[in-house]
Design a protein around this motif. Structure first.
Motif, PDB file in Angstrom:
ATOM      1  N   TYR A 727      15.250 -39.703   1.183  1.00 18.40           N
ATOM      2  CA  TYR A 727      14.396 -38.545   1.428  1.00 18.40           C
ATOM      3  C   TYR A 727      13.348 -38.084   0.107  1.00 18.40           C
ATOM      4  CZ  TYR A 727      16.019 -37.906   6.148  1.00 18.40           C
ATOM      5  OH  TYR A 727      16.510 -37.906   7.535  1.00 18.40           O
ATOM      6  N   ALA A 728      13.690 -38.268  -0.719  1.00 17.76           N
ATOM      7  CA  ALA A 728      12.995 -37.679  -1.957  1.00 17.76           C
ATOM      8  C   ALA A 728      12.001 -38.790  -2.425  1.00 17.76           C
ATOM      9  CB  ALA A 728      13.859 -37.141  -3.046  1.00 17.76           C
ATOM     10  N   PHE A 729      12.661 -40.306  -2.576  1.00 17.90           N
ATOM     11  CA  PHE A 729      12.047 -41.277  -3.269  1.00 17.90           C
ATOM     12  C   PHE A 729      11.398 -42.408  -2.431  1.00 17.90           C
ATOM     13  CE2 PHE A 729      15.097 -39.392  -6.256  1.00 17.90           C
ATOM     14  CZ  PHE A 729      14.312 -38.820  -7.438  1.00 17.90           C
ATOM     15  N   LYS A 730      12.010 -42.359  -1.126  1.00 19.08           N
ATOM     16  CA  LYS A 730      11.588 -43.579  -0.477  1.00 19.08           C
ATOM     17  C   LYS A 730      11.048 -42.876   0.993  1.00 19.08           C
ATOM     18  CE  LYS A 730      12.617 -46.548  -3.357  1.00 19.08           C
ATOM     19  NZ  LYS A 730      11.549 -47.309  -3.970  1.00 19.08           N
ATOM     20  N   SER A 731      10.704 -41.774   0.881  1.00 12.08           N
ATOM     21  CA  SER A 731      10.083 -41.357   2.227  1.00 12.08           C
ATOM     22  C   SER A 731       8.924 -42.263   3.128  1.00 12.08           C
ATOM     23  CB  SER A 731       9.435 -39.831   2.369  1.00 12.08           C
ATOM     24  OG  SER A 731       8.457 -39.885   1.268  1.00 12.08           O
ATOM     25  N   ASP A 732       8.188 -43.158   2.113  1.00  8.85           N
ATOM     26  CA  ASP A 732       7.094 -43.881   2.615  1.00  8.85           C
ATOM     27  C   ASP A 732       7.691 -45.102   3.577  1.00  8.85           C
ATOM     28  OD1 ASP A 732       8.397 -44.736   0.425  1.00  8.85           O
ATOM     29  OD2 ASP A 732       6.468 -46.357  -0.020  1.00  8.85           O
ATOM     30  N   GLN A 733       9.216 -45.317   3.326  1.00 10.82           N
ATOM     31  CA  GLN A 733       9.670 -46.356   4.210  1.00 10.82           C
ATOM     32  C   GLN A 733      10.687 -45.970   5.279  1.00 10.82           C
ATOM     33  OE1 GLN A 733      10.568 -48.744   0.149  1.00 10.82           O
ATOM     34  NE2 GLN A 733      11.180 -49.964   1.593  1.00 10.82           N
ATOM     35  N   GLN A 734      10.283 -44.475   5.571  1.00 15.63           N
ATOM     36  CA  GLN A 734      11.328 -44.007   6.796  1.00 15.63           C
ATOM     37  C   GLN A 734      11.379 -44.595   7.669  1.00 15.63           C
ATOM     38  OE1 GLN A 734      10.879 -39.895   6.946  1.00 15.63           O
ATOM     39  NE2 GLN A 734      12.558 -39.465   8.484  1.00 15.63           N
ATOM     40  N   VAL A 735      10.779 -45.369   8.187  1.00  8.58           N
ATOM     41  CA  VAL A 735      10.667 -46.097   9.462  1.00  8.58           C
ATOM     42  C   VAL A 735      11.919 -47.055   9.504  1.00  8.58           C
ATOM     43  CG1 VAL A 735       8.887 -47.683   8.994  1.00  8.58           C
ATOM     44  CG2 VAL A 735       9.448 -46.932  11.399  1.00  8.58           C
ATOM     45  N   GLU A 736      12.020 -47.589   8.165  1.00  7.66           N
ATOM     46  CA  GLU A 736      12.888 -48.559   8.134  1.00  7.66           C
ATOM     47  C   GLU A 736      14.419 -48.033   7.860  1.00  7.66           C
ATOM     48  OE1 GLU A 736      11.900 -51.409   4.925  1.00  7.66           O
ATOM     49  OE2 GLU A 736       9.959 -50.786   5.007  1.00  7.66           O
ATOM     50  N   TRP A 737      14.549 -46.934   7.284  1.00  8.98           N
ATOM     51  CA  TRP A 737      15.844 -46.564   7.213  1.00  8.98           C
ATOM     52  C   TRP A 737      16.359 -45.192   7.936  1.00  8.98           C
ATOM     53  CZ3 TRP A 737      15.425 -41.455   5.465  1.00  8.98           C
ATOM     54  CH2 TRP A 737      14.421 -41.034   4.818  1.00  8.98           C
ATOM     55  N   GLN A 738      15.605 -45.047   8.963  1.00  5.82           N
ATOM     56  CA  GLN A 738      15.884 -43.771   9.745  1.00  5.82           C
ATOM     57  C   GLN A 738      17.055 -43.833  10.591  1.00  5.82           C
ATOM     58  OE1 GLN A 738      13.048 -43.404  13.336  1.00  5.82           O
ATOM     59  NE2 GLN A 738      12.445 -45.725  12.890  1.00  5.82           N
ATOM     60  N   PHE A 739      17.696 -44.942  10.974  1.00  5.32           N
ATOM     61  CA  PHE A 739      18.806 -45.144  11.706  1.00  5.32           C
ATOM     62  C   PHE A 739      20.073 -45.043  10.662  1.00  5.32           C
ATOM     63  CE2 PHE A 739      15.787 -47.317  14.454  1.00  5.32           C
ATOM     64  CZ  PHE A 739      15.623 -46.293  15.640  1.00  5.32           C
ATOM     65  N   VAL A 740      19.794 -45.661   9.641  1.00  8.59           N
ATOM     66  CA  VAL A 740      20.886 -45.425   8.656  1.00  8.59           C
ATOM     67  C   VAL A 740      21.290 -44.074   8.250  1.00  8.59           C
ATOM     68  CG1 VAL A 740      21.165 -46.038   6.137  1.00  8.59           C
ATOM     69  CG2 VAL A 740      20.586 -47.881   7.616  1.00  8.59           C
ATOM     70  N   ALA A 741      19.798 -43.268   8.140  1.00  8.36           N
ATOM     71  CA  ALA A 741      20.186 -41.969   7.689  1.00  8.36           C
ATOM     72  C   ALA A 741      20.539 -41.106   8.702  1.00  8.36           C
ATOM     73  CB  ALA A 741      18.776 -41.352   7.420  1.00  8.36           C
ATOM     74  N   MET A 742      20.169 -41.282  10.035  1.00  5.90           N
ATOM     75  CA  MET A 742      20.877 -40.708  10.954  1.00  5.90           C
ATOM     76  C   MET A 742      22.297 -40.932  11.359  1.00  5.90           C
ATOM     77  SD  MET A 742      17.924 -41.427  13.983  1.00  5.90           S
ATOM     78  CE  MET A 742      19.023 -40.716  15.270  1.00  5.90           C
ATOM     79  N   LYS A 743      22.788 -41.946  10.968  1.00  5.16           N
ATOM     80  CA  LYS A 743      24.093 -42.412  11.247  1.00  5.16           C
ATOM     81  C   LYS A 743      24.960 -41.619   9.853  1.00  5.16           C
ATOM     82  CE  LYS A 743      25.865 -46.596  11.482  1.00  5.16           C
ATOM     83  NZ  LYS A 743      26.169 -47.957  11.463  1.00  5.16           N
ATOM     84  N   ALA A 744      24.340 -41.584   8.716  1.00  8.18           N
ATOM     85  CA  ALA A 744      25.094 -41.114   7.432  1.00  8.18           C
ATOM     86  C   ALA A 744      25.175 -39.379   7.783  1.00  8.18           C
ATOM     87  CB  ALA A 744      24.237 -41.357   6.363  1.00  8.18           C
TER      88      ALA A 744
END
Length: 778
Positions: A727-744
């Motif tokens: 969230y701090a350093f890769k917010s511009d790629q959030q569409v790519e890691w959104q489901f990874v973060a939701m699982k986490a």
């Protein structure tokens, strides 16, 4: 439309294509494209030019004309065989004739024959088509002027009689492109994959603008335009008056209606994504996947990008779902005999095999893996979601689409066209017939964001019981021309074409209501519209509606048990009446005023079109097909198979699954820090505290361990750090890691850790940032 290539003489002396001029006119989300191509016969003998070129699959070709000197010949739409016979008779007798026909196998390939060009004679060819602009993930409307036509892969068993394709370097000619945009909505911006002159607004409201392609552009790649409106999700309705010469009661004689809807689902429903499903990923592993994603120096190979995308997909799947991965080329293989339950063990086994995936399976034969997948029984309560990745073209497009359509009630199909030249007929067709969504990854596009958007669509609750109701004044009737709507996605446009019959002496207002169920919750979207026709729009809506009906009839014709002859007759009648192309009709024009017939043997020249053989031995550069010299022996000699100039055949290749040693040798370190982080996540959603994770943060394992909150488990600490970093350093790629973060986040909540607030505070201190618990979703 057509790549800037030459006719090629026997001595390899070019008969130049002097210019390509394209005028693009956009009205809201519909485009009209007029392309003018000028050729000169610089040989000493009469010439017949034949070239095959790509068009968007959903284009409705509605005008074809040729100008020879001061004489203009406007072609008519006729039954295809009749048109071919007339063309052959005319050319054999020395008359000038012009034939434009759609491939019977794929709606995105056309063949143009220009007969009897005398030595020194000039020919100017104009082709006009109209098309709906597709909506992209960022709400842009996309227009693509295709320059690249890939070879049609033919299995070896079917390749008999198919001539080999010779290749030559693409000869660089220039393209001129002018764009005019008129919209009911304010225009925000217009971007392109190619250099443009500055956008010029012609009114204060910014609803009318023009722009030109910068002079000197080499048409050796597709030209993409992305148009942004301020209120892109605004529903709209347009009524177009019928043709005065057409009979009342016919499609072309009555007013036509085009409705654009953008369904907006309730927020509480959209916040809960599905945790069940069977996800099958089908990846093209033909030789062309060993090409670069684009021409830049930093471009990945297509197969590398596919491997990275599979990593993201596998890490993003919900626990307890089912999954499998297929690779296909001239044969196919699957990771598992049938879909398996998603767990830590099956995920790791799949990832190990993904690392060894190579573009080593020959040609592009997609029909057999699809048949195998559809033969597998579905899992109850786990809807089947099919993700297909390919960069190629197939020779049996319509057979593939028919197969997908036959199984539409057992799955949804999400398709991805990789690179220039991927068949729009195949990619958009599979998504349309499979009630899914199509994406094209071209130029410098990253594959991952587009694929993850489609995964979000796949995880959205399915829409059921879709109905369309009309409210119109007495004496007026509305007949739907579009196929029934069987899928809706959040924020994605749904188009409806309809025919308005009858008249009302009083009220001039109507309404369309779309009702459906979303997770058993009824939803209603309604749009009011006026029955008063807009100003003259050149029958654009009528022709798009006719094209929609023709496509439905072509599917019906191929269906089992259909009255094919009767359906074919209806297709020809509508195609001729509307003046738009179909698989059973062709545009034919003959210069009957030509006083002097052409004498002597007629040379036939094939115009090379840019295509991507894309095999690694050819360094994956755009190639042009060299001309062929054919003595015209008899009239029927011209009636060649569309794909004959573009087939290539590949033998079977190595096995998909390699030994562990080979896999380890092939596996390269992931360059993208996000992918490095994602690769370390467990199937449950957590991370383990180790040196590899610390290295992603630019820390040592001791630095990370020493800062750990005392009351917090190591995996909780590692997972919170991973979330903070994303969230701090890769917010511009959030569409790519959104489901990874939701699982986490879900995993962290399930652990119910003590001192979570202190953990987040310590993580912010370690990584030097300020991220809140609410932002992390924990």
């Amino acid at each position: 439309m057509v790549n800037c290539c030459d006719l090629v003489s026997e001595k390899n002396e070019p008969v130049p294509l002097k210019s390509i001029s394209v005028e693009l006119q956009v009205r809201d989300h519909v485009a009209s494209v007029s392309s003018c191509l000028q050729y000169v016969n610089e040989e000493e003998r009469p010439l017949e030019a034949v070239f095959v070129f790509p068009l968007p699959a959903d284009a409705a070709v509605c005008h074809f004309s040729a100008r020879i000197g001061e004489q203009e010949i406007v072609a008519e739409v006729q039954d295809k065989q009749s048109a071919r016979d007339q063309y052959d008779d005319a050319v054999s007798s020395g008359q000038q004739a012009f034939l434009l026909e759609e491939s019977e196998e794929s709606s995105d390939v056309f063949k143009l024959s220009v007969g009897c060009l005398s030595p020194g004679q000039k020919a100017s060819i104009t082709i006009v088509y109209i098309i709906e602009l597709s909506v992209q993930a960022d709400d842009a409307l996309r227009f693509c002027l295709p320059a690249v036509l890939n070879p049609r892969y033919t299995p070896a068993v079917s390749a008999a009689g198919v001539p080999e394709v010779s290749s030559a370097s693409v000869i660089p000619y220039t393209l001129s492109l002018s764009v005019e945009v008129r919209s009911s909505d304010r225009i925000s911006k217009l971007e392109s994959s190619c250099p443009l002159d500055p956008l010029e607004f012609l009114d204060a409201q910014h609803t009318h603008a023009t722009v030109n392609l910068t002079a000197g552009h080499r048409f050796d790649k597709d030209v993409e335009l992305f148009l942004y409106y301020e209120n892109s999700h605004q529903p709209s309705a347009v009524v177009e008056a019928g043709a005065s010469a057409a009979p009342s009661g016919s499609l072309m004689g009555d007013p036509a209606l085009m409705i654009s809807l953008y369904p907006e689902f309730p927020a509480d429903v959209m916040s809960s994504l599905a945790s069940r499903g069977e996800f099958i990923f089908v990846v093209d592993r033909s030789g062309s996947m060993d090409c670069k994603m684009h021409h830049g120096n930093d471009a990945q190979m297509r197969i590398e990008s596919a491997r990275d995308t599979l990593l993201l997909l596998l890490k993003s799947l919900p626990m307890g779902c089912y999954f499998n991965i297929y690779g296909f080329g001239s044969h196919f293989e699957s990771f598992f005999p049938q879909s398996v339950v998603y767990s830590e063990d099956t995920m790791e086994e799949a990832l190990k095999r993904v690392k060894s995936m190579s573009a080593d399976m020959g040609g592009t034969e997609i029909l057999q893996p699809l048949k195998h997948i559809y033969s597998q029984p579905c899992y109850p309560d786990h809807p089947r979601q099919l993700f297909i990745f390919t960069d190629g073209e197939v020779w049996n497009t319509k057979e593939v689409l028919d197969l997908v359509k036959r199984h539409v009630y057992s799955h949804r199909c999400f398709s991805f066209g990789i690179g220039e030249g991927a068949s729009t007929a195949l990619i958009t067709g599979m998504a349309r017939e499979g009630s899914g969504h199509a994406q094209f990854i071209t130029g410098t596009d990253r594959m991952q964001p587009k694929v993850m958007q489609s995964l979000r669509f796949a995880l959205q609750p399915a829409v059921d019981n879709i109905s369309v109701d009309w409210t119109v004044p007495e004496g007026v009737k509305v007949d739907m021309l579009s196929s029934s709507i069987n899928t809706l996605f959040q924020g994605q446009r749904a188009l409806i074409y309809a025919q308005i019959k009858g008249q009302s002496s009083g009220k001039k207002e109507g309404a369309v209501t779309v009702k459906y169920k979303l997770k058993d919750q009824p939803v209603t979207n309604q749009l009011q519209f006026t029955l008063q026709p807009t100003e003259d729009t050149g029958l654009t809506i009528h022709r798009l509606a006719a094209r929609s009906v023709i496509r439905s009839l072509e599917l019906e014709e191929r269906a089992e048990g259909a009255d094919a002859e009767n359906v074919r007759k209806r297709i020809v009648e509508l195609s001729v009446q509307a003046g738009v192309s179909s698989a059973h009709t062709a545009f034919i024009g003959i210069n009957k005023d030509h006083n002097q017939t052409v004498k002597g043997p007629l040379l036939q020249r094939r115009v090379p079109v840019a295509h991507m053989l894309q095999m690694s031995m050819m360094q994956c550069q755009p190639m042009g097909m060299c001309g062929m010299v054919v003595q015209r022996a008899r009239p029927m000699a011209l009636q060649m198979d569309f794909d004959s100039t573009m087939h290539y055949s590949m033998a079977s290749s190595n096995s998909m699954i390699e030994s562990d040693d080979e896999s380890d040798q092939k596996a390269e370190p992931l360059k993208d820090p996000v992918l490095q982080l994602v690769s370390l996540q467990k199937a449950t959603g957590c991370w383990e505290l180790n040196a590899s994770l610390a290295a992603v943060f630019g820390k040592t394992e001791d630095e990370v361990t020493n800062q750990k909150t005392a009351q917090v488990d190591g995996s909780v600490w590692a997972t919170v750090l991973a979330l903070i970093w994303l969230y701090a350093f890769k917010s511009d790629q959030q569409v790519e890691w959104q489901f990874v973060a939701m699982k986490a986040a879900s995993w962290v909540r399930s652990q119910k850790p003590d001192s979570l607030s202190q953990c987040v505070c310590d993580g912010n201190a370690l990584l030097g940032c300020q991220v809140t618990e609410d932002m992390l979703g924990i």
